[in-house]
Motif scaffolding. Sequence first.
Motif, short mmCIF file in Angstrom:
data_model
loop_
_atom_site.label_atom_id
_atom_site.label_comp_id
_atom_site.label_asym_id
_atom_site.label_seq_id
_atom_site.Cartn_x
_atom_site.Cartn_y
_atom_site.Cartn_z
N ALA A 82 -20.37 8.82 13.64
CA ALA A 82 -21.83 8.91 13.62
C ALA A 82 -22.29 10.28 14.14
N THR A 83 -21.70 10.72 15.25
CA THR A 83 -22.13 11.98 15.84
C THR A 83 -21.78 13.16 14.94
N ALA A 84 -20.61 13.11 14.32
CA ALA A 84 -20.20 14.21 13.44
C ALA A 84 -21.16 14.35 12.26
N PHE A 85 -21.55 13.20 11.68
CA PHE A 85 -22.49 13.29 10.56
C PHE A 85 -23.88 13.71 11.03
N GLU A 86 -24.29 13.27 12.19
CA GLU A 86 -25.57 13.74 12.73
C GLU A 86 -25.56 15.25 12.92
N ARG A 87 -24.41 15.77 13.35
CA ARG A 87 -24.30 17.21 13.51
C ARG A 87 -24.41 17.89 12.14
N LEU A 92 -28.77 16.58 15.24
CA LEU A 92 -28.62 17.00 16.64
C LEU A 92 -29.45 18.25 16.90
N LYS A 93 -29.49 19.14 15.90
CA LYS A 93 -30.29 20.35 16.03
C LYS A 93 -31.78 20.01 16.15
N GLY A 165 -17.61 17.23 17.86
CA GLY A 165 -18.26 18.50 18.18
C GLY A 165 -17.53 19.72 17.66
N THR A 166 -16.31 19.52 17.14
CA THR A 166 -15.55 20.68 16.69
C THR A 166 -15.14 20.60 15.22
N ARG A 250 -20.15 21.89 19.56
CA ARG A 250 -21.14 22.71 18.85
C ARG A 250 -22.21 21.78 18.29
N TRP A 251 -23.46 22.12 18.60
CA TRP A 251 -24.56 21.21 18.26
C TRP A 251 -24.99 21.34 16.81
#
Lengths: 252, 326
Positions: A82-87, A92-93, A165-166, A250-251
Amino acid sequence: MTEANGAPILQSALAQLGMELRLTARRGENLFVIVVLPLILLIFFAFVPALTPNTPKPIDFLLPGILALAVISTSLVNLSIATAFERSYGVLKRLGGSPLPRAGLIAAKIGAVVVVEVIQVILLVAVAVALFGWAPGPGGSALVVILAFGLGTLAFAGLGLLMAGTLRAEGTLAAANGLFLVFLLLGGVILPIDHLPSFLADLARILPASALSDAYRIGLGSASSDALPSLLVLLAWGAIASLLAARTFRWE
Amino acid sequence: MTVAKAAASGAAGASGTLDAISVIDLRKSYGGRPVVDGLSFRVAAGDVFAILGPNGAGKTTTVEILEGYRRRDGGEVRILGLDPAASGAELRGRVGLMLQGGGIYPQARPREILHLFARFYRQPRNPDELLEQAGLADVATTRYKVLSGGQKQRLGLALALLGRPELVILDEPTAGMDPAAKASTRQLIGDLGADGTTVLLTTHELADVERMADRIAIVDHGRIVAAGTPSELAAGAAPRLRFRLDRALDAADLTALGARLGSGTVQDDRGPGRYLVEGVASSPTLVAALAGWCAERGLLIAELHTTGATLEERYLALTGEQALND
């Protein structure tokens, strides 16, 4: 100076927590990994104990392992994907440009993980009790269970956010699913580590998955040994992964 | 730091001359290549200010520095009197943003995303009213990923306005919209300026700036190549001669006519028999030379006019010529 128009962090983080939970419930593929898959594995292997030892019943070995898998599915697989796709979608930005502080976003994500994990625990324990008459063994420790839950979440959420994040979103998706399979097979979840060839067993013992399922077994009274080594392994994984994630995230 | 002091006192003071944005000699490079190359401009409070330029001119990098997303390599930036690199938390409550690409959860619905962001502010606008104003009431519970490009942009704009911002920064606000959505968005942004909200927007569309902006900076290759009000900028363009003949000219005729008109070239212009003189400004001598050449060949000039200077011509002259050199 005009007073800054940002809401108190508790208010904004709670609003974000609600959003995180709604989105989790809305993604069918997530619900499969965090709810359906652990339930299927628990029920199937409790009825067909081909791999699990009878100590004294298969469910006594299985339930702690599946509870560990539940933590992995939520704090590693679900959180990282979920977080990777949000990034990659720039969510996230966009949130970073709103008055929601980063600490509020992180707190909301951790809160959502814990809420989902508590629901998993209730569901899995209820099924184990209802279908297989499970009860905690003698010598269990609620403290060990709670520490395992907390440190396990820290370790796997740290690993998940390190990837999210990476790596690119697609890379995170593949890696999270790959790790899920590795931890399912080598984490002492349904198959005892002693049944593995010795080189795999040695590897498995330093993985956070086996530390978490061992700690749960001790805490729930299915095994009687010292929980401290397992908890220390989890703490080490949690500390290293979280620090690395915080440094490399990385955001956008 | 006299600049910081002046900007800060300007923002704190009650005078009508304060700047919402002040940028002095802004610089940013990626891998040694300057993307923003000594940019300076000021945006007065309440103005709608447009940064106009072709893709790759450095517009997004500039606004992302102003928004606090990127660190500048050099120069001074003050947003509402504050440095965005140091006072991000304060500014995020006072500045509304609209990013390129939206940045909204694909599975979220417009109403819930507006209600979510409303909880991030102490004094938000009413999210349901804003949904109505943005023309999104009909899709209030539709997932973001299936909204049209224009609907996504309008939701982004509504999010930017939710916190009653003193300043909104909009990166390509009309991108991906159909003409009707563009018109209503321009109206919405123009109304913001009328309400006293300061607006900074980027665009590569002239129609955006002609209808919305009080002031414009034309940016190319990370530098401001012209700045002013739309009419000031248009006035800088040379008038050009356009004409229509009763029959079409062939290539040899065009070359011959070009030679007769001095250093100019004659080009086809928007239809058969229509021509535009490039390279020489319209003047009495030029008109006489054209008329003489046509008379020698028995050609009738059916229409003849000198174009009013337009912003479009100025813009193409400033950025198009450089683009050809690339």
